[in-house]
Motif scaffolding. Structure first.
Motif, short mmCIF file in Angstrom:
data_model
loop_
_atom_site.label_atom_id
_atom_site.label_comp_id
_atom_site.label_asym_id
_atom_site.label_seq_id
_atom_site.Cartn_x
_atom_site.Cartn_y
_atom_site.Cartn_z
N ASP A 9 -10.83 3.32 -10.06
CA ASP A 9 -10.52 2.35 -9.01
C ASP A 9 -10.11 0.99 -9.60
O ASP A 9 -9.08 0.42 -9.23
CB ASP A 9 -11.72 2.16 -8.09
CG ASP A 9 -12.06 3.41 -7.30
OD1 ASP A 9 -11.81 4.52 -7.82
OD2 ASP A 9 -12.58 3.29 -6.18
N LYS A 10 -10.95 0.47 -10.48
CA LYS A 10 -10.72 -0.87 -11.00
C LYS A 10 -9.39 -0.97 -11.73
O LYS A 10 -8.63 -1.94 -11.55
CB LYS A 10 -11.86 -1.28 -11.94
CG LYS A 10 -11.77 -2.73 -12.42
CD LYS A 10 -12.98 -3.10 -13.27
CE LYS A 10 -12.88 -4.54 -13.75
NZ LYS A 10 -14.05 -4.91 -14.61
N MET A 50 -6.50 -0.87 -9.17
CA MET A 50 -6.43 -2.12 -8.40
C MET A 50 -5.82 -3.23 -9.23
O MET A 50 -5.00 -4.03 -8.74
CB MET A 50 -7.83 -2.52 -7.90
CG MET A 50 -8.35 -1.63 -6.78
SD MET A 50 -9.88 -2.26 -6.02
CE MET A 50 -11.05 -2.04 -7.37
N GLU A 51 -6.18 -3.31 -10.51
CA GLU A 51 -5.63 -4.34 -11.38
C GLU A 51 -4.15 -4.07 -11.69
O GLU A 51 -3.33 -4.99 -11.72
CB GLU A 51 -6.43 -4.40 -12.68
CG GLU A 51 -7.84 -4.97 -12.50
CD GLU A 51 -8.63 -4.96 -13.80
OE1 GLU A 51 -8.14 -4.38 -14.79
OE2 GLU A 51 -9.75 -5.52 -13.81
N LYS A 110 0.84 -1.20 0.00
CA LYS A 110 0.00 0.00 0.00
C LYS A 110 0.88 1.25 0.00
O LYS A 110 0.58 2.22 -0.73
CB LYS A 110 -0.93 0.00 1.22
CG LYS A 110 -1.88 1.20 1.24
CD LYS A 110 -2.95 1.04 2.31
CE LYS A 110 -2.39 1.27 3.70
NZ LYS A 110 -3.47 1.31 4.73
N ILE A 124 -3.81 -4.44 -5.75
CA ILE A 124 -4.27 -4.13 -4.39
C ILE A 124 -5.79 -4.16 -4.34
O ILE A 124 -6.46 -4.13 -5.38
CB ILE A 124 -3.76 -2.76 -3.91
CG1 ILE A 124 -4.29 -1.64 -4.84
CG2 ILE A 124 -2.25 -2.72 -3.85
CD1 ILE A 124 -4.02 -0.25 -4.30
N GLY A 125 -6.33 -4.23 -3.13
CA GLY A 125 -7.76 -4.31 -2.96
C GLY A 125 -8.41 -2.95 -2.81
O GLY A 125 -7.75 -1.91 -2.76
N ARG A 126 -9.73 -2.96 -2.70
CA ARG A 126 -10.50 -1.72 -2.63
C ARG A 126 -10.23 -0.95 -1.34
O ARG A 126 -10.15 0.28 -1.35
CB ARG A 126 -12.00 -2.04 -2.75
CG ARG A 126 -12.87 -0.81 -2.92
CD ARG A 126 -14.29 -1.20 -3.26
NE ARG A 126 -14.37 -1.95 -4.51
CZ ARG A 126 -14.38 -1.39 -5.71
NH1 ARG A 126 -14.32 -0.07 -5.82
NH2 ARG A 126 -14.47 -2.14 -6.79
N THR A 127 -10.09 -1.68 -0.21
CA THR A 127 -9.88 -0.99 1.07
C THR A 127 -8.54 -0.25 1.12
O THR A 127 -8.51 0.93 1.48
CB THR A 127 -9.99 -1.99 2.24
OG1 THR A 127 -11.31 -2.54 2.26
CG2 THR A 127 -9.72 -1.30 3.57
#
Length: 236
Positions: free
Chosen positions: A40-41, A44-45, A16, A49-52
């Motif tokens: 966002d998507k 993340m890709e 992160k 990493i994840g959404r949080t």
């Protein structure tokens, strides 16, 4: 080494942090342009990493004034406002001076050694045939980060970090030349020398003047923009 819940958290926090630093660097250096949407998507890709954690990263970048984020509307790189930069820089003069004074009082020998190592890396860069501006900017950040984290005042540290990103972004767009960046590094060497002497007055003055020099450039740019606007109005 066994994988535990703690090591998993440390790995996630490290990832992160790296994504935050990369996005921050891209915004500051205009790799991500003002007004550019941040999806966002896609992020993340790209970074795995994840959404949080991405939400946490966006929150930090928003706090630093580097992005705008509106629920159900989206996220985009914040525009560049020179009046905002002038106001922030005027505030930073006093804050950086206070940080310089506290650094002279509170930096440990270990932290002073870290600053020496950063400037030694800069020295190596200066001796290269072609200056690596990206690396130089990162070392400039690192130098400030060591000081901010070591002054023993969490509230002051937060203010300095929140303002640093916006200041660096405009500085990069306005005056990011080899000579001007090296001039900033020379100022840091003078600050380090004063910290070693535990000279609080010199540290306060050097740290404040570091921002005053930037403010002079901002004022010139604002005057130029105002002049250009007046010329267009008269021409019309």
């Amino acid at each position: 080494m066994p994988i535990t819940a703690q090591t998993t958290r440390e790995t996630m926090n490290s990832k992160k942090q790296k994504v935050y630093e990369e996005l921050r660097y891209q915004i500051i250096t205009s790799g991500l342009a003002p007004g550019e949407p941040l999806k966002d998507k896609e992020i993340m890709e790209q970074y795995g990493i994840g959404r949080t954690p991405l939400r946490d990263i966006f929150l930090q970048l928003q706090n630093e004034g580097l992005i705008n984020r509106v629920p159900r509307s989206g996220t985009w790189v914040a525009p560049m406002d020179f009046n905002q930069l002038r106001e922030i820089s005027e505030i930073r003069i006093g804050l950086e001076g206070m940080a310089g004074e506290l650094a002279a009082k509170r930096l440990t020998e270990e932290k002073i050694h870290q600053l020496e190592q950063i400037l030694e890396k800069v020295k190596i860069l200066k001796e290269a045939d072609e200056l690596d501006n990206a690396a130089l900017l990162r070392y400039e950040f690192d130098f400030h980060d060591v000081i901010y984290a070591s002054i023993g005042n969490a509230q002051l540290e937060k203010l300095l970090r929140d303002f640093q990103g916006v200041g660096a972004r405009f500085w990069h767009s306005l005056v990011f030349s080899d000579e001007q960046m090296l001039s900033q590094i020379d100022s840091q060497q003078a600050l380090l020398d004063a910290i070693k002497r535990r000279d609080t007055d010199a540290c306060r003055t050097i740290a404040s003047n570091h921002i005053r020099d930037v403010l002079v450039v901002i004022e010139r740019r604002l005057a130029l923009l105002i002049g250009q606007g007046a010329a267009r109005t008269n021409h019309g």
